[in-house]
Motif scaffolding. Structure first.
Motif, mmCIF file in Angstrom:
data_model
loop_
_atom_site.group_PDB
_atom_site.id
_atom_site.type_symbol
_atom_site.label_atom_id
_atom_site.label_comp_id
_atom_site.label_asym_id
_atom_site.label_seq_id
_atom_site.Cartn_x
_atom_site.Cartn_y
_atom_site.Cartn_z
ATOM 1 N N ARG A 103 42.611 31.326 44.171
ATOM 2 C CA ARG A 103 41.299 31.233 44.820
ATOM 3 C C ARG A 103 40.223 31.875 43.946
ATOM 4 O O ARG A 103 39.152 31.307 43.734
ATOM 5 N N LEU A 104 40.529 33.043 43.399
ATOM 6 C CA LEU A 104 39.551 33.753 42.580
ATOM 7 C C LEU A 104 39.299 33.048 41.249
ATOM 8 O O LEU A 104 38.212 33.154 40.685
ATOM 9 N N ARG A 105 40.281 32.329 40.772
ATOM 10 C CA ARG A 105 40.077 31.547 39.552
ATOM 11 C C ARG A 105 38.966 30.512 39.769
ATOM 12 O O ARG A 105 38.232 30.171 38.851
ATOM 13 N N GLU A 106 38.846 30.027 41.003
ATOM 14 C CA GLU A 106 37.812 29.038 41.345
ATOM 15 C C GLU A 106 36.495 29.683 41.757
ATOM 16 O O GLU A 106 35.428 29.162 41.443
ATOM 17 N N THR A 107 36.552 30.811 42.487
ATOM 18 C CA THR A 107 35.341 31.377 43.098
ATOM 19 C C THR A 107 34.936 32.738 42.540
ATOM 20 O O THR A 107 33.814 33.183 42.786
ATOM 21 N N GLY A 108 35.824 33.400 41.820
ATOM 22 C CA GLY A 108 35.552 34.753 41.341
ATOM 23 C C GLY A 108 34.738 34.768 40.063
ATOM 24 O O GLY A 108 34.299 33.726 39.564
#
Length: 140
Positions: A103-108
């Protein structure tokens, strides 16, 4: 404007709003029993924690995983002598959950340094303080 009128504390919500406006802050931690400060780009997560993106080989990761750190970001205008500073204090933890990492790879945050692999570090916003200096226009 008196000196007291020029300075004010900022509440938690306004602190978080201001943090979301800037891309770079400084993580404050202990390295070899001495204070250390490192500028780093960041973002805020949905739970108001500060997210850092770095390399798994980073000395920073080893130094801060599982310990309480401070994170500071600010914005100042020297010409008007105005600006703000926000400090987030909380426990830093490396994100190990695979789904959360994806998730963080996309939004972080995306590191400004080139990396083959990415580690995300979350700093819980346990204590958030801020202050604002309103322009004094040369008066102290």
């Amino acid at each position: 404007m008196s000196q007291n009128d020029a300075f004010r504390a900022i509440d938690r919500q306004d602190c978080l709003r201001l943090l979301a406006k800037v891309p770079v802050g400084r993580v404050v931690y202990t390295r070899h029993a001495l204070p250390a400060v490192l500028p780093i780009n960041f973002s805020l997560d949905t739970d108001s924690s500060v997210l850092l993106s770095t390399s798994p080989d980073s000395d920073l990761v080893r130094a801060i995983d599982g310990v309480v750190v401070a994170f500071e970001a600010d914005e100042f205008d020297a010409a008007t002598r105005s600006g703000w500073s926000v400090v987030v204090t909380g426990r830093a933890t490396v994100v190990t959950d695979p789904a959360e990492h994806d998730r963080l790879r996309e939004t972080g945050p995306t590191s400004w340094m080139p990396q083959r692999e990415t580690v995300f570090v979350r700093i819980a916003s346990e204590m958030v303080t801020g202050r604002e200096l309103r322009g004094t226009h040369g008066r102290l």
